[in-house]
Write a protein that holds these residues in place. Sequence first.
Motif: not given
Length: 464
Positions: A224-225, A228-229, A231, A240, A243-244, A283, A288-290
């Motif tokens: 997830i982390r 996020q970075r 995205t 955006t 994306y991740g 999620d 989180y929108r990733i």
Amino acid sequence: MRRENEFRYSKLANILREQILSGYIKPGQYLLSENELCKHYGVSRTSVRKSLDELLKEGLIVKKMGQGTIVSPDVVVPDNPRRTLRIVGTAPSYFADHCMQMMIDAFHRENPQVEVKYLSLPAYDFWDSVQASIELGLQPDLIFLADRQCLEIHHPESFVDLREPLASSFAKQYPRIMSAFRREESVLAAPVTFSPVYLAYNPGLFEKCGIALPKPGWTKEDFIRTAQRLTVDTDGDGITDQYGLSMSSAFSRWTVFALQNGVRFDGPTDRQAILSTLNFLHDLLYRYRIAKLSPMHRHSSEAFVHGKAGMVLTTSIELAGWRNEGLGFEPQVAALPFGDHQSTLLIANAFMLPAACSDRELALQFLEFTLGDSIQAAISRDRYFLSVQQSVNESLWDKPALDSLNIVNDRIENSHFLSEVFAAPSLMDDMHAEMGLFWLGLESAEATTDRILGLLHDQDPSSA
């Protein structure tokens, strides 16, 4: 993008040309409409029209105003006095596109007196198309298809049990892969390539964003982390555009998240396991929108291929297709970090031998050839597909990649074909119909979980 579109319409033109010159569509007969061609072969209307324009220039078709397109009455299908092997296969197919002709050419070099003809038929209603070809007098000697299509057959006795004729070839294969093609004691198909569904990433995007590459044993929280970075709004326009994760609502992709959480849809299922899976998908997509969701009929969307997503769930079959079509970077494999269970989905391509084959000896000879060491090494070394032989993969792929693919030692035994995960094919259709609002973010994971459990209850005879 331009090269990819050119490849698609050229590929469709080749398929239609094969159908015309083989006699599958006879002079004077109508082709499918443009809408039907789009649907059956998964291409755009622009690609369909360019394909038809190419065939029109060649004089193979004639457009009749307001009626459709027919095969030109002047087309002559030549007789071939040589020994001929006729293969009918599913389309679209990355493996057929990039390996079939290579295998046919290699077989012809060793058997110059034999001509192998390959006819592509649409994956949509594939078995109806096969039956139509038989009714037109085009009896296939071999049928090339995906594992799910093999399990859709209603009359297994119409195909040769390959267990004894190909025993020496099967002895070299992963036993787990063979299990998908067994009906009781019979082996109905010979797998020629396979793949787990795995996580691939674009190392260039990781480097660009200053992110460490995934390591063995990374966790869901690490994933997830990282996503996020990855995205970001790369051009500062407030939208955006990177994306991740690029993900799909196709069962051959999102079911991996369920398997990693211990969910199975062919027996008693823990509500909490389904709920955790669906909450995690929400999620990624909406909290989180990733992750960027692609349509069900396009497993990857184009985000990953065009450098707009850092990671994607894919297969070696799909990835080999991208590479052979000119992918601009070299993807790497990361371990699946979505749950406590080291499990994923498996897919495979295989050949079936109809009992009505006109030259069984030649068909078996071709199968033994494609399953032999040299061809299996070539499809892996030169075309990037996984071999069905464990020894070939271990000689050509590095161990960390094979570890991440979950196919070393006994770990492949933890992975499953869709036909094993879902008790009945109709269950997937029913679930897809029930999950439309969920994928749009308009229905909660809790409500969707209850609807899925209701479907599973209806499917279970013991619950009546």
